[in-house]
Design a protein around this motif. Structure first.
Motif, PDB file in Angstrom:
ATOM      1  N   THR A   1       0.862  -1.179   0.000  1.00 25.60           N
ATOM      2  CA  THR A   1       0.000   0.000   0.000  1.00 25.60           C
ATOM      3  C   THR A   1       0.896   1.226   0.000  1.00 25.60           C
ATOM      4  O   THR A   1       1.905   1.261   0.705  1.00 25.60           O
ATOM      5  CB  THR A   1      -0.916   0.024   1.240  1.00 25.60           C
ATOM      6  OG1 THR A   1      -1.635  -1.203   1.317  1.00 25.60           O
ATOM      7  CG2 THR A   1      -1.903   1.182   1.165  1.00 25.60           C
ATOM      8  N   ARG A   2       0.542   2.220  -0.807  1.00 26.16           N
ATOM      9  CA  ARG A   2       1.354   3.432  -0.899  1.00 26.16           C
ATOM     10  C   ARG A   2       0.609   4.601  -0.260  1.00 26.16           C
ATOM     11  O   ARG A   2      -0.518   4.914  -0.636  1.00 26.16           O
ATOM     12  CB  ARG A   2       1.707   3.747  -2.350  1.00 26.16           C
ATOM     13  CG  ARG A   2       2.586   2.655  -2.957  1.00 26.16           C
ATOM     14  CD  ARG A   2       3.227   3.087  -4.259  1.00 26.16           C
ATOM     15  NE  ARG A   2       4.230   2.081  -4.656  1.00 26.16           N
ATOM     16  CZ  ARG A   2       5.358   2.345  -5.283  1.00 26.16           C
ATOM     17  NH1 ARG A   2       5.665   3.605  -5.598  1.00 26.16           N
ATOM     18  NH2 ARG A   2       6.197   1.387  -5.600  1.00 26.16           N
ATOM     19  N   PHE A   3       1.284   5.221   0.706  1.00 25.72           N
ATOM     20  CA  PHE A   3       0.758   6.383   1.406  1.00 25.72           C
ATOM     21  C   PHE A   3       1.593   7.600   1.005  1.00 25.72           C
ATOM     22  O   PHE A   3       2.820   7.518   0.970  1.00 25.72           O
ATOM     23  CB  PHE A   3       0.864   6.199   2.923  1.00 25.72           C
ATOM     24  CG  PHE A   3       0.132   5.006   3.465  1.00 25.72           C
ATOM     25  CD1 PHE A   3      -1.093   5.155   4.101  1.00 25.72           C
ATOM     26  CD2 PHE A   3       0.673   3.725   3.370  1.00 25.72           C
ATOM     27  CE1 PHE A   3      -1.758   4.064   4.628  1.00 25.72           C
ATOM     28  CE2 PHE A   3       0.008   2.626   3.895  1.00 25.72           C
ATOM     29  CZ  PHE A   3      -1.220   2.796   4.522  1.00 25.72           C
ATOM     30  N   GLN A   4       0.941   8.732   0.728  1.00 23.85           N
ATOM     31  CA  GLN A   4       1.697   9.930   0.346  1.00 23.85           C
ATOM     32  C   GLN A   4       1.263  11.127   1.195  1.00 23.85           C
ATOM     33  O   GLN A   4       0.087  11.339   1.465  1.00 23.85           O
ATOM     34  CB  GLN A   4       1.481  10.254  -1.137  1.00 23.85           C
ATOM     35  CG  GLN A   4       2.409  11.343  -1.655  1.00 23.85           C
ATOM     36  CD  GLN A   4       2.279  11.535  -3.152  1.00 23.85           C
ATOM     37  OE1 GLN A   4       1.197  11.816  -3.652  1.00 23.85           O
ATOM     38  NE2 GLN A   4       3.395  11.364  -3.874  1.00 23.85           N
ATOM     39  N   VAL A   5       2.271  11.906   1.593  1.00 19.54           N
ATOM     40  CA  VAL A   5       2.003  13.129   2.345  1.00 19.54           C
ATOM     41  C   VAL A   5       1.403  14.159   1.392  1.00 19.54           C
ATOM     42  O   VAL A   5       1.863  14.321   0.262  1.00 19.54           O
ATOM     43  CB  VAL A   5       3.304  13.683   2.961  1.00 19.54           C
ATOM     44  CG1 VAL A   5       3.012  14.988   3.707  1.00 19.54           C
ATOM     45  CG2 VAL A   5       3.928  12.658   3.899  1.00 19.54           C
ATOM     46  N   SER A   6       0.365  14.851   1.841  1.00 18.59           N
ATOM     47  CA  SER A   6      -0.220  15.933   1.049  1.00 18.59           C
ATOM     48  C   SER A   6      -0.554  17.091   1.977  1.00 18.59           C
ATOM     49  O   SER A   6      -0.594  16.931   3.210  1.00 18.59           O
ATOM     50  CB  SER A   6      -1.489  15.460   0.338  1.00 18.59           C
ATOM     51  OG  SER A   6      -2.527  15.218   1.273  1.00 18.59           O
ATOM     52  N   ALA A   7      -0.800  18.243   1.387  1.00 22.98           N
ATOM     53  CA  ALA A   7      -1.167  19.401   2.203  1.00 22.98           C
ATOM     54  C   ALA A   7      -2.446  19.124   2.977  1.00 22.98           C
ATOM     55  O   ALA A   7      -2.570  19.472   4.160  1.00 22.98           O
ATOM     56  CB  ALA A   7      -1.338  20.631   1.303  1.00 22.98           C
ATOM     57  N   ASP A   8      -3.407  18.473   2.313  1.00 22.12           N
ATOM     58  CA  ASP A   8      -4.678  18.168   2.982  1.00 22.12           C
ATOM     59  C   ASP A   8      -4.475  17.203   4.140  1.00 22.12           C
ATOM     60  O   ASP A   8      -5.087  17.353   5.204  1.00 22.12           O
ATOM     61  CB  ASP A   8      -5.673  17.580   1.977  1.00 22.12           C
ATOM     62  CG  ASP A   8      -6.200  18.625   1.004  1.00 22.12           C
ATOM     63  OD1 ASP A   8      -6.090  19.821   1.323  1.00 22.12           O
ATOM     64  OD2 ASP A   8      -6.716  18.236  -0.062  1.00 22.12           O
ATOM     65  N   SER A   9      -3.606  16.169   3.933  1.00 18.72           N
ATOM     66  CA  SER A   9      -3.421  15.164   4.985  1.00 18.72           C
ATOM     67  C   SER A   9      -2.736  15.775   6.209  1.00 18.72           C
ATOM     68  O   SER A   9      -3.090  15.464   7.355  1.00 18.72           O
ATOM     69  CB  SER A   9      -2.622  13.971   4.466  1.00 18.72           C
ATOM     70  OG  SER A   9      -1.276  14.321   4.188  1.00 18.72           O
ATOM     71  N   LEU A  10      -1.748  16.655   5.992  1.00 22.23           N
ATOM     72  CA  LEU A  10      -1.076  17.287   7.130  1.00 22.23           C
ATOM     73  C   LEU A  10      -1.993  18.293   7.823  1.00 22.23           C
ATOM     74  O   LEU A  10      -1.971  18.429   9.054  1.00 22.23           O
ATOM     75  CB  LEU A  10       0.210  17.971   6.675  1.00 22.23           C
ATOM     76  CG  LEU A  10       1.373  17.052   6.288  1.00 22.23           C
ATOM     77  CD1 LEU A  10       2.623  17.875   6.023  1.00 22.23           C
ATOM     78  CD2 LEU A  10       1.649  16.018   7.375  1.00 22.23           C
ATOM     79  N   THR A  11      -2.796  19.007   7.042  1.00 24.08           N
ATOM     80  CA  THR A  11      -3.756  19.942   7.641  1.00 24.08           C
ATOM     81  C   THR A  11      -4.750  19.192   8.513  1.00 24.08           C
ATOM     82  O   THR A  11      -5.068  19.609   9.632  1.00 24.08           O
ATOM     83  CB  THR A  11      -4.499  20.713   6.541  1.00 24.08           C
ATOM     84  OG1 THR A  11      -3.559  21.445   5.756  1.00 24.08           O
ATOM     85  CG2 THR A  11      -5.511  21.672   7.139  1.00 24.08           C
ATOM     86  N   ASN A  12      -5.224  18.057   8.010  1.00 15.07           N
ATOM     87  CA  ASN A  12      -6.175  17.249   8.781  1.00 15.07           C
ATOM     88  C   ASN A  12      -5.511  16.666  10.023  1.00 15.07           C
ATOM     89  O   ASN A  12      -6.128  16.583  11.086  1.00 15.07           O
ATOM     90  CB  ASN A  12      -6.734  16.125   7.907  1.00 15.07           C
ATOM     91  CG  ASN A  12      -7.897  15.410   8.561  1.00 15.07           C
ATOM     92  OD1 ASN A  12      -8.852  16.042   9.018  1.00 15.07           O
ATOM     93  ND2 ASN A  12      -7.821  14.094   8.624  1.00 15.07           N
TER      94      ASN A  12
END
Length: 545
Positions: free
Chosen positions: A428-439
């Protein structure tokens, strides 16, 4: 079983007299009590019972012996399905039809000799009607163990198998991903479960049954913490036991493509145990045909899903259709669909069976017990050895590649800081995003915690992109915004004044870039074009550039 005298006393006088004649008892001057007494004496003498049985056709004798070796009782629906239905006849109808002299089938032959009775009994999984042999008659004969069902199920040779899917512990990963998403308030979407080939409904039901979520479906932090730190085998063993013995997870109601209505109830434990009892002794080295096994169940255990033989009152239909699947004629569409779901679903997800396919895009054609099956189905089995946990991989584009058998604790925490961009049977591939860090920040998490976690579990230096992430995020948060807009360019700056002076078009201008270019709301493009036309200005639209 009910006593013989109790059975005889339940018959009306006409029926009692007809049975007495079968035992060569002249009832002309007898009262009811005398008839019952005479019948009891005849029917409890071994030599007379054996003589009566010897007069039966071979098929009726076989039916009676099957009943004798089946704990002396069989559900009435199953017995009558195999041997014929008993006509509901009162005294007047019996006078006309003479069923004792002209029986319609083997059930009537045995019933009008008093060799079998019919009555309701309070037995697992629910009270239901049985065909039975009265105690006094059954006791004449020695107890005989029932013959083992002949499982003439076709083995599938390797040449018919194009690919196979071994059972594994991926369910633990899917549950971890689902719990992390629930905790962050961003539930996993349908494509995730489609690629994982697992039911989101099953995952949710299992989480609720095992206490990983509260009754209101919100995550239980304490239970999740225990789950993440427990070893993989003990967790899957507990889940398998919970599924086998609990009725909270109802496999029937989870079959895709079927709709269920009404207040009727089924017994999930009874049905799945009936199937587990049949496959638990299978050879782990042999692939067995699923269609052949389904045919065996239909022939030998047709009522495994409906112990009371109730094929008419359950309101089940195919999704989007009006016709209800009532009657035994729809066995394949209900019971057959149940078996297909059970093998491709819970039995595979929980690690009990491997699946084999005839092509890449197809339903499974065969199954075999997995190396884990013995441990999962037998409480006394020793646990097998599992491969060691695998470390994740960190890519320069802020992607965390989590292979199977990676730490569930790390997987869960990574899931709280990232979003899943792909999943397969291997990773499974997980990626950091602006939305994920904001959440994550909204949920009280800090990016520094994420980086510390990666360093702890990865045990190798972090890529420079991860190191720079914390510094830049703390200082600037989102530094680049990308959005889909419509750019408008003019040759003449006066056209911009024309649009800005018009109240209808002015509100559509999102940003002025230069004297001859603006960004507008895409939805307002036609209105701007119309306004320009009203002023004699032609425009050219090039949205495909």
């Amino acid at each position: 079983m009910p006593a013989l005298m109790k059975l005889l006393s339940s018959f009306d006088l006409d029926l009692l007299t007809r049975i007495a004649r079968q035992w060569e008892i002249e009832t002309g001057s007898m009262n009811r009590q005398k008839i019952e007494s005479s019948l009891f004496q005849q029917m409890t003498r071994r030599e007379i019972v054996e003589e009566s049985l010897s007069l039966l056709p071979q098929s009726a004798s076989k039916a009676w012996n099957t009943l004798l070796t089946s704990a002396r009782r069989i559900p009435w629906s199953e017995f009558s399905q195999r041997n014929g239905s008993l006509r509901e006849l009162g005294p007047a109808a019996r006078e006309r039809e003479a069923p004792d002299l002209n029986p319609a089938n083997d059930t009537e032959r045995l019933y009008y000799r008093g060799l079998i009775g019919r009555g309701f009994m309070d037995a697992a999984p629910e009270p239901r009607e049985y065909a039975f042999i009265p105690d006094e008659i059954a006791s004449i004969f020695p107890v005989v163990s029932p013959p083992a069902l002949k499982k003439d199920i076709r083995p599938v040779p390797p040449g018919e198998i194009k690919r196979h899917q071994a059972a594994n512990l991926r369910l633990l990963d899917h549950m971890t991903d689902w719990l992390a998403a629930q905790r962050m308030g961003i539930p996993l979407e349908a494509p995730y479960f489609e690629k994982a080939e697992i039911s989101s409904v099953f995952v949710h039901a299992l989480a609720k049954t095992c206490g990983l979520v509260l009754p209101n479906s919100s995550p239980s932090p304490e239970s999740i913490g225990q789950f993440l730190q427990a070893d993989r085998l003990s967790v899957i063993k507990e889940w398998c036991s919970t599924w086998k013995t609990g009725s909270e997870i109802n496999d029937l109601l989870m079959i895709p493509g079927l709709e269920f209505e009404g207040t009727w109830r089924n017994d999930p434990v009874y049905s799945r145990q009936a199937i587990l009892n049949q496959i638990s002794s299978f050879d782990v080295r042999t692939w067995y045909s699923l269609s052949s096994f389904t045919a065996f169940v239909k022939r030998e255990l047709p009522d495994f899903l409906r112990p009371a033989g109730d094929f008419n009152s359950w309101s089940i239909r195919k999704t989007g259709e009006k016709e209800y699947l009532t009657g035994r004629g729809h066995w394949e569409e209900v019971e057959g669909a149940y078996l297909a779901y059970l093998f491709a679903g819970p039995l595979h997800w929980l690690g009990i069976v491997d699946l084999a396919y005839a092509s890449v895009q197809a339903s499974p054609i065969a199954f075999r017990l997995s190396p884990l099956a013995g441990y999962l189905l037998d409480e006394t089995s020793t646990p097998p050895l599992l491969a060691a946990e695998v470390a994740p991989k960190l890519l320069t584009d802020l992607t965390v590649v989590m292979p199977i058998n990676a730490s569930r604790l790390m997987r869960y925490q990574v899931g709280r800081f990232t979003r899943i961009i792909s999943n397969s049977t291997l990773e499974t591939r997980f990626q950091v995003s602006a939305d994920s860090l904001t959440n994550a920040e909204k949920n009280g998490l800090k990016v520094e915690q994420f980086l510390q976690l990666l360093e702890k579990f990865n045990k190798t230096p972090l890529p420079s992109s991860f190191k720079r992430l914390a510094e830049r995020w703390d200082q600037r948060h989102v530094e680049v915004k990308m959005e889909r807009v419509t750019l408008v360019r003019f040759d003449d700056p006066s056209i911009l004044s024309l649009l800005m002076e018009n109240p209808r078009t002015a509100r559509l201008i999102r940003e002025k870039l230069t004297e001859t270019s603006i960004i507008i709301e895409t939805s307002g493009m036609e209105l701007i074009k119309k306004t320009l036309l009203e002023s004699g200005v032609l425009s050219q639209i090039e949205l495909d550039v």
